[in-house]
Each structure stands twice: as structure tokens, then as C-alpha cells.
Design an enzyme around this catalytic site. Structure first.
Site, PDB file in Angstrom:
ATOM      1  N   CYS A 146       1.021   3.491   7.899  1.00  0.00           N
ATOM      2  CA  CYS A 146       0.669   4.340   6.755  1.00  0.00           C
ATOM      3  C   CYS A 146      -0.046   3.462   5.728  1.00  0.00           C
ATOM      4  O   CYS A 146       0.538   2.497   5.223  1.00  0.00           O
ATOM      5  CB  CYS A 146       1.957   4.912   6.165  1.00  0.00           C
ATOM      6  SG  CYS A 146       1.731   5.898   4.676  1.00  0.00           S
TER       7      CYS A 146
ATOM      8  N   THR B 189      -0.950   4.311   2.733  1.00  0.00           N
ATOM      9  CA  THR B 189      -0.412   4.545   1.391  1.00  0.00           C
ATOM     10  C   THR B 189       0.846   3.705   1.168  1.00  0.00           C
ATOM     11  O   THR B 189       0.985   3.023   0.145  1.00  0.00           O
ATOM     12  CB  THR B 189      -0.105   6.049   1.207  1.00  0.00           C
ATOM     13  OG1 THR B 189      -1.239   6.797   1.653  1.00  0.00           O
ATOM     14  CG2 THR B 189       0.183   6.392  -0.221  1.00  0.00           C
TER      15      THR B 189
ATOM     16  N   CYS C 239      -6.504   6.735   6.390  1.00  0.00           N
ATOM     17  CA  CYS C 239      -5.197   7.404   6.369  1.00  0.00           C
ATOM     18  C   CYS C 239      -4.911   7.809   7.809  1.00  0.00           C
ATOM     19  O   CYS C 239      -5.783   8.401   8.464  1.00  0.00           O
ATOM     20  CB  CYS C 239      -5.243   8.639   5.470  1.00  0.00           C
ATOM     21  SG  CYS C 239      -3.777   9.695   5.623  1.00  0.00           S
TER      22      CYS C 239
HETATM   23  N1  DGL Z   1      -0.441   8.702   6.667  1.00  0.00           N
HETATM   24  C1  DGL Z   1      -0.554   8.177   5.386  1.00  0.00           C
HETATM   25  C2  DGL Z   1      -1.615   7.100   5.212  1.00  0.00           C
HETATM   26  O1  DGL Z   1      -2.035   6.491   6.169  1.00  0.00           O
HETATM   27  C3  DGL Z   1      -0.143   8.878   4.142  1.00  0.00           C
HETATM   28  C4  DGL Z   1      -0.284  10.345   3.982  1.00  0.00           C
HETATM   29  C5  DGL Z   1       0.486  10.915   2.805  1.00  0.00           C
HETATM   30  O2  DGL Z   1       1.712  11.015   2.944  1.00  0.00           O
HETATM   31  O3  DGL Z   1      -0.116  11.277   1.766  1.00  0.00           O
HETATM   32  O4  DGL Z   1      -2.018   6.822   4.119  1.00  0.00           O
END
Ligand code: DGL
Length: 262
Positions: A74, A76, A184
């Protein structure tokens, strides 16, 4: 570290399954623990401190299962917590950040457009990365936050997603761009729909395979000899595989589709 310990994979939701999908191809004999914090998704619209707390709690839970490494699948979560996590744990913790560097190097005459969550794009970590690699000032970025919850709801309705993307891209002159970065992990599920509006000469770049190669390097000679497998958890509770396997099957169809369409 022992060979037969599991590897933890973590995401705010189902986005990290796109990394698991690659990991199962490259390292099929490993045991994986996949943790989705789906009850708290999306992370990208929350304040940084709140996300950091959620990530710390999730990783505490995964670490209690005696893992040999954790992939924070992830962007984020990585951007707000990776340094703290590495200070706390002594096993390898592999993070993810938007693949801006390969994109900048891919076509120096054209611009680069980074898609990510609102929080990733606000964070210092992202701006530091851009400052380091974007020496020609060719990087632009755009949050596509709504895609996260479309993916969480398994909503891949072509008309809806295409018109969302068209509206988001309406003020962008795509002919100026040589590469788009999917920063993302949820966005990988929309790759084929993006290809319908992003011209084929624009490279669509993600960091998933690079992340799995990084994991393999960190494991060194501690790769498992099998049998492999995956256990799934949703916000701290065991969850039946069928919920997640639906997404893995969907990824498989996307790959077949792009293979057949050349
Ligand atoms: N899958 C996530 C990323 O790669 C985050 C998505 C989210 O929860 O806003 O940033």
C-alpha cells in the site's frame, strides 16, 4: 529468519492482492498471510496520524503470527508509517512508493503523470521522491481516490469507470505524456479500462513486480521449499478465501485479455 515462516502482505483493503498475485507467480512455494484493513478503507481520505495508527495496529497483528517479512502493499500506508515500522521490527519490511523513477527515465522528452490516493500525493515522502528524481520538472500528479472504493465494492462497471476517468482527465492533455504511474495498488484493477482512454504510446507503469523482486532479494537464501498457501484476514479476523480469490481470478482475466489483445 526461517524458511517456512510466512510472509505478511498488508493493504488498507484488496489493493494489495495485486501484489500477492505477482508474488504467487514469482514465489509460489511461500506461505502468505494477507491482511486487508477493509473495515477502515479507504486510507487515502483520512488524516495522516489516523492512518499511521491503523497501520501500526495491523502490523502488530501480522507480526504476532511469526512472519519472516512483511510487504506493506500500500503506497499510502508506506508513505506515513514505513520508517516507524522499520524502527520497531527486526525482520525485513518492504514498502511501496509510486514508480516515479523508472517513469522519468522511460521517455525523457515527455511528461509523467502519477495517479495515487489523496494522502500519498499530499505526503512529504512523495514530494521528496519527486524532488530527487524529477530533475527536468516533468512530473504531474492526479488523485483518483474514488477508484479505491469502486474496487473495494468489486464495481468494475465499464461505463461508470470510463466516465469517471474521462471527467478526471478532462483538463489534461494526454499527448504531452510519455508515462502514467499507478501509485496505488487498487488502481491495477482498472488497468484495462485505463488502456481504453490512455493512448497505447503512453507507458502505464506500476511498482508491483519490482516490489516482489525486492522481497525475493531480502529473503536471500531463506526461500521456502513448499508447500505454499495463503491465509486471509479482514481487519483482524480470519476471513474465508472466497472473498479474496474472486479478485485474484479477476486479475487473471485482465492478464488474459491484455495477452489476447496484444
Ligand atoms: N491501496 C492503497 C495504496 O496503494 C490505498 C488505498 C486507500 O485505502 O485509499 O495507496
Amino acid at each position: 529468519m526461517q524458511k517456512d515462516q510466512p510472509i505478511g502482505l498488508f493493504d488498507s483493503g484488496i489493493g494489495g492482492l495485486t501484489v500477492l498475485y505477482e508474488a504467487l507467480k514469482v514465489l509460489p512455494s511461500e506461505k502468505y498471510i494477507y491482511f486487508s484493513d477493509g473495515d477502515n478503507a479507504p486510507y487515502g481520505t483520512r488524516p495522516k496520524e489516523e492512518v499511521r495508527e491503523l497501520v501500526m495496529e495491523a502490523i502488530r497483528f501480522i507480526a504476532s503470527m511469526d512472519v519472516k517479512a512483511i510487504v506493506v502493499a500500500c503506497n499510502t500506508a508506506t508513505s506515513v508509517a514505513i520508517e516507524d515500522l522499520r524502527r520497531l521490527y527486526d525482520f525485513p519490511i518492504i514498502g511501496m512508493e509510486p514508480a516515479v523513477k523508472p517513469a522519468v527515465l522511460s521517455d525523457k522528452r515527455k511528461r509523467v503523470l502519477v495517479f495515487a490516493t489523496e494522502l500519498t500525493l499530499k505526503e512529504e515522502k512523495f514530494h521528496d521522491l519527486v524532488a530527487r528524481v524529477d530533475t527536468q520538472q516533468i512530473v504531474d500528479y492526479l488523485p483518483l481516490q474514488e477508484l479505491v472504493m469502486y474496487a473495494e465494492h468489486f464495481d468494475f462497471d465499464e461505463n461508470k469507470i470510463i466516465s469517471y476517468l474521462q471527467q478526471k482527465l478532462s483538463s489534461i492533455r494526454l499527448e504531452n505524456y510519455g508515462a502514467v504511474v499507478l501509485g496505488c495498488t487498487h488502481f491495477i484493477f482498472f488497468r484495462n479500462l485505463m488502456e481504453k482512454i490512455i493512448p497505447p504510446e503512453i507507458a502505464i507503469i506500476d511498482g508491483n513486480l519490482g516490489t516482489v523482486k525486492n522481497l525475493k532479494n531480502k529473503l536471500g537464501d531463506q526461500l521456502n521449499d513448499g508447500p505454499g498457501g495463503v491465509s486471509y484476514f479482514l481487519s483482524g479476523k480470519a476471513k474465508e478465501p472466497v472473498y479474496f480469490e474472486r479478485y485474484l481470478r479477476f486479475l487473471n482475466t485482465l492478464e488474459l485479455h491484455s495477452a489476447t489483445s496484444g
